[in-house]
Design a protein around this motif. Sequence first.
Motif: not given
Length: 282
Positions: A60, A72-73, A78, A245-246, A249, A256-257
């Motif tokens: 992150l 990402d996590e 990304v 997935e994003g 968060y 992420l999105t």
Amino acid sequence: MTTLDFFSTHPAAATRQFRLPVQPTLVLAWLIIAVAVAWAVAPGLFTPHSGTIGIAGNQLRAPDAAHWLGTDEIGRDVLARIIYGAVNSLTGALVAVGVGLTGGISLGVIAGAVGGRTDAVIMRLVDVLLSVPGLLLQLSIIIILGFGTVNVAAAVGATSIAGFARLMRAEVIRVRRADYVEAAFGSGGRFATVLWRHVLPNALGTVVAYAALQFGTAILAIATLGFLGYGAPPPTPEWGLLISEGRKYLTSAWWLTTFPGVAVILVVLAANRISQSLQRTP
């Protein structure tokens, strides 16, 4: 000196007079599609990072010089995920357009060329397909075929057959009424020969433009189904899956999105712009 004399003695001016205007939005659209295709063909040339393997301690991370679009996590880059995801999204869209184009052209040509009861039966089938919501029909086909990018693409393509068929039928009927087609029949041309040499080439222009539009629609549909969990399974990078997935968060890691969503939007808008240009081409 007349205008004709001026252009005959000034070639540069004549060139400027007849030069086609440059369309920046169309150039940008082609550039976006070219970049997306390059990502799909050779993703390793655009990023040194892996699209599936994370790095411990990089979870992150916000966008910075080392990771332009953040991580990402589990520490995956990304941008690398987006680049490697292009092959799944674009290939799926091509498969979907291919299925819709092949099935739609076949049904449309038969309906428009044969006519009569055959036309009535095919068009009633098309009306039934168009009356069913696209997402519901896609989910029904996926349940039968199973999950995965290829099955999702086939489902999206199957739902577009009706639109291609109706458009192709209309174009075949329009071209069949043209004088040169009537002249070809009048001169003793066989039905199949006239259909292949005269009707099909002149009926495909609008359908090709629609296919470009459907390419963007297919990317959006595949991303939607991937977001719902029907597409490529994790950790395979796929644009809809990245957005899904994003969302966990969204409040703490907006990138992420946001960035996968921007990638989808840009490619879809680019495909729509190219479709518009093909429709305006005489």
